[in-house]
Design a protein around this motif. Structure first.
Motif, PDB file in Angstrom:
ATOM      1  N   GLY A 120       0.826  -1.207   0.000  1.00  0.00           N
ATOM      2  CA  GLY A 120       0.000   0.000   0.000  1.00  0.00           C
ATOM      3  C   GLY A 120       0.853   1.247   0.000  1.00  0.00           C
ATOM      4  N   MET A 121       0.171   2.380  -0.184  1.00  0.00           N
ATOM      5  CA  MET A 121       0.872   3.657  -0.254  1.00  0.00           C
ATOM      6  C   MET A 121       1.144   4.210   1.140  1.00  0.00           C
ATOM      7  N   HIS A 122       2.045   5.180   1.192  1.00  0.00           N
ATOM      8  CA  HIS A 122       2.365   5.819   2.461  1.00  0.00           C
ATOM      9  C   HIS A 122       1.308   6.871   2.793  1.00  0.00           C
ATOM     10  N   ARG A 123       1.417   7.423   4.022  1.00  0.00           N
ATOM     11  CA  ARG A 123       0.526   8.477   4.465  1.00  0.00           C
ATOM     12  C   ARG A 123       1.354   9.684   4.917  1.00  0.00           C
ATOM     13  N   TRP A 156      -6.368  15.204  13.260  1.00  0.00           N
ATOM     14  CA  TRP A 156      -5.222  14.501  12.662  1.00  0.00           C
ATOM     15  C   TRP A 156      -5.681  13.986  11.314  1.00  0.00           C
ATOM     16  N   ILE A 157      -5.163  14.557  10.230  1.00  0.00           N
ATOM     17  CA  ILE A 157      -5.594  14.179   8.885  1.00  0.00           C
ATOM     18  C   ILE A 157      -4.370  13.752   8.091  1.00  0.00           C
ATOM     19  N   PHE A 158      -4.604  13.045   7.002  1.00  0.00           N
ATOM     20  CA  PHE A 158      -3.468  12.628   6.171  1.00  0.00           C
ATOM     21  C   PHE A 158      -3.887  12.536   4.708  1.00  0.00           C
ATOM     22  N   ARG A 159      -2.849  12.665   3.853  1.00  0.00           N
ATOM     23  CA  ARG A 159      -3.012  12.457   2.414  1.00  0.00           C
ATOM     24  C   ARG A 159      -2.425  11.091   2.086  1.00  0.00           C
ATOM     25  N   PHE A 167      -7.921  11.854   4.328  1.00  0.00           N
ATOM     26  CA  PHE A 167      -8.686  11.147   5.344  1.00  0.00           C
ATOM     27  C   PHE A 167      -8.468  11.807   6.710  1.00  0.00           C
ATOM     28  N   ILE A 168      -9.468  11.726   7.548  1.00  0.00           N
ATOM     29  CA  ILE A 168      -9.324  12.115   8.961  1.00  0.00           C
ATOM     30  C   ILE A 168      -9.165  10.859   9.797  1.00  0.00           C
ATOM     31  N   HIS A 169      -8.212  10.887  10.755  1.00  0.00           N
ATOM     32  CA  HIS A 169      -7.882   9.665  11.494  1.00  0.00           C
ATOM     33  C   HIS A 169      -8.002   9.836  13.016  1.00  0.00           C
ATOM     34  N   GLY A 170      -8.068  11.075  13.513  1.00  0.00           N
ATOM     35  CA  GLY A 170      -8.146  11.232  14.955  1.00  0.00           C
ATOM     36  C   GLY A 170      -8.450  12.647  15.370  1.00  0.00           C
TER      37      GLY A 170
END
Length: 499
Positions: free
Chosen positions: A460-463, A477-480, A493-496
C-alpha cells in the motif's frame, strides 16, 4: 463402581410429530425418505404399526395397505438434533450425557442417584418427566453401557441390574441385545441360537471363528471386560459444582444462597490447584425443563468467593425461576494460574491497589457489559491502527515503552474516514476540509509526518499526516494517501481528534 443409564425413546420422531402437530393423534401416518430411487418408510405411528406398516417398508406397499396413509418428510438430521436437545435437558440428572443414535441417550449416573434417594427413584423421575413431555420411553441401569442398553430394549424384568449381575441379566435376551451386526444375527438364527445363553459360554476361539471378533468385543463391552467409548455431549468442566434443592427455589434470596455455597466449594478447589477463575457460569435448571443462565468475567484470575458473588449478585434479577429451580450448576470454564501470593491480594487491609482496581473493573463490567472497559498496550508497529494491542488483564506487561516523541491524538478512529480537502501543492497543509457536512477552515497546521506502510504485512501507499486546528479551536489529525499527482485528485482522510 460405574453405573450407567440407558434411555430408549421408542418412537422419537413420531412423538415429536404429535407434540408439534396434535391433530395427527389417532391417524395412521409415516415419515418417509427417498432411498435407491424409491420412497421408504423410516418411522411409523402407533396406528400405522397396528396395520403392519413398519419402518423399512416401501411406501407404495404401505399405501396399498392403507390408501389414505398420511406421509410426512423424513429429516435425516432431525434425530440427532432432537437427541442433543434432550441430552442438554438430561444434564440435570448427570453431568455426563451422551447421544445414542438413532433413538437413545446414555447417562453416566455414577454418584448421582443418591440425590434422588435411590436408583429406583432416580429412574422413575427420568421416565416420568419424559412421559409427561409426550415421549414413549423405557430406561434401565447397569454397571455397563452394553447391559443397560440391552435391558432397556429387550428385557421386561426389573430395569435396575444389581452391580456385577450383567451376565445373568443378559442370558435370556436375544442376540440383538448385544448390538451385533446384521449378518451375525442372521447366521445365529439359522443355527437356532435365539438367546444369548445359547452361545455366550462357548470358547472364545469358537465364537471368533464362527461369528468374528466383533461378537467377542460386544460381549466384552456388555460384561465390562472391554472398554466402551463414552462421549458426552458437553464434557464435564474441570471446575464444576452442583447443588440440588429438596424444594424448588423461587426467591432471589434462595438463589443467592445457592450461589454463595457453590462459589465457596468452587474456590476451595481453585485454591488447592493454584488456579483462578477468569469466567464463571451459573446454570439454573427449572422444574418445567427450561434452563436459566448467567455468567461473569474477571479482569484477572480470581479465587475470591466474595468478590465473584458481588458480580453474580448484579445479575440475579435476570433469572426467572418460574415454578422453581431444582438444580444449580456452577462452572469455571476459563481459569489461569494464580501468581505467587495471590491469596494475599484479596486482603484489602494490605492496600493492594491492583486488586482494588481489578474489583472496580469487574463491577463496572458486570453493570455495563464486558466490552465497555479496555486496557491497551503499545505494539511494535508504525502504522497507527496497529500500534496498540488490547491487554487481557491488569498484570500484562508491555513489550516496548509508549512513544512520547511523536504527537498523537487522544482519540483514534478505528478506520480513517474520507474527507474533502482544498490544499496547495505539493506538500502544504490543507486550507480547509469538509467532514460530515461541516466545513473546517484551518488556521494552524503542523506537518507533514510521513508514515510508510509495513511492507512485510501488506502492500500500500504511504501516508502524510498533518495536525491541524480550525477556526473554532478544534484539532484534528488528517493525512493524504500516497504522493500528490497532478492528474488525479489526492485522497485525504481524517484519522483522529486531539484534546
Amino acid at each position: 463402581m460405574k453405573r450407567y443409564v440407558a434411555i430408549w425413546l421408542r418412537h422419537l420422531l413420531v412423538d415429536r410429530v404429535l407434540l408439534t402437530r396434535p391433530e395427527m393423534e389417532g391417524k395412521p401416518f409415516v415419515l418417509a425418505a427417498k432411498e435407491r430411487n424409491r420412497m421408504v418408510v423410516k418411522a411409523s405411528s402407533r396406528d400405522a404399526l397396528k396395520l403392519s406398516i413398519e419402518p423399512g417398508m416401501v411406501l407404495a406397499d404401505a399405501r396399498a395397505v392403507q390408501p389414505d396413509l398420511e406421509v410426512l418428510d423424513y429429516d435425516q438430521a432431525l434425530p440427532e438434533k432432537l437427541l442433543r436437545a434432550l441430552a442438554e435437558w438430561a444434564i440435570r440428572y448427570s453431568p455426563l450425557v451422551a447421544v445414542d443414535l438413532p433413538d437413545g441417550l446414555i447417562l453416566d449416573a455414577t454418584g448421582c442417584t443418591h440425590l434422588w434417594g435411590s436408583e429406583a427413584a432416580y429412574l422413575k423421575d427420568i421416565a416420568t418427566r419424559l412421559k409427561s413431555s409426550g415421549y414413549d420411553v423405557r430406561t434401565a441401569m447397569a454397571d455397563t453401557i452394553g447391559t443397560a442398553w440391552a435391558v432397556s430394549r429387550y428385557s421386561r424384568s426389573f430395569p435396575i441390574i444389581a452391580p456385577g449381575e450383567q451376565l445373568s441379566a443378559l442370558l435370556p435376551l436375544p442376540p440383538h441385545a448385544l448390538r451385533l451386526p446384521a449378518p451375525v444375527i442372521e447366521k445365529m438364527q439359522k443355527l437356532g441360537l435365539y438367546q444369548i445363553k445359547s452361545f455366550i459360554y462357548m470358547p472364545p476361539s469358537v465364537l471368533r471363528r464362527r461369528f468374528g471378533q466383533a461378537t467377542l468385543d460386544q460381549i466384552g463391552k456388555a460384561l465390562g471386560n472391554t472398554h466402551e467409548a463414552f462421549e458426552p455431549v458437553h464434557p464435564c468442566e474441570p471446575y464444576q459444582e452442583r447443588l440440588s434443592s429438596l424444594e424448588p427455589i423461587q426467591t432471589a434470596a434462595g438463589i443467592e444462597i445457592a450461589i454463595q455455597k457453590l462459589l465457596e466449594k468452587l474456590c476451595e478447589r481453585l485454591v488447592k490447584d493454584g488456579q483462578g477463575a477468569r469466567q464463571a457460569v451459573l446454570r439454573c435448571y427449572r422444574i418445567d425443563g427450561e434452563i436459566q443462565q448467567i455468567q461473569i468475567g474477571t479482569s484477572g484470575p480470581s479465587c475470591s468467593a466474595s468478590h465473584m458473588f458481588k458480580l453474580f449478585e448484579l445479575k440475579v434479577a435476570s433469572i426467572e425461576p418460574a415454578l422453581g429451580i431444582e438444580l444449580f450448576v456452577m462452572e469455571a470454564p476459563v481459569t489461569e494460574p494464580l501468581a505467587n501470593g495471590q491469596e494475599a491480594l484479596w486482603d484489602l487491609n494490605t492496600g493492594n491497589k491492583i486488586t482494588r482496581i481489578a474489583e472496580l473493573i469487574d463491577r463496572l463490567s458486570a453493570r455495563a457489559g464486558t466490552g465497555v472497559i479496555h486496557r491497551y498496550l503499545p505494539a511494535q508497529h508504525h502504522w497507527p491502527e496497529r500500534a496498540i494491542t488490547e491487554a487481557n488483564s491488569l498484570t500484562d506487561q508491555p513489550e516496548i515503552e509508549w512513544r512520547t516523541d511523536q504527537h498523537r491524538p487522544v482519540q483514534l478512529l478505528a478506520e480513517p474516514e474520507r474527507i474533502i480537502v482544498s490544499a496547495p501543492v505539493p506538500d502544504y497543509p490543507p486550507m480547509l476540509f469538509r467532514y460530515k457536512g461541516d466545513i473546517h477552515r484551518i488556521k494552524k497546521a503542523d506537518g507533514p509526518n510521513r508514515i510508510e506502510q509495513e511492507w512485510w504485512i501488506t502492500g500500500g501507499m504511504h501516508r502524510d499526516y498533518y495536525a491541524v486546528e480550525d477556526e473554532h479551536g478544534g484539532r484534528y489529525w488528517i493525512f493524504r494517501l500516497g504522493h500528490y499527482n497532478e492528474e488525479l485528485t489526492a485522497e485525504w482522510f481524517i484519522h483522529g481528534f486531539f484534546a
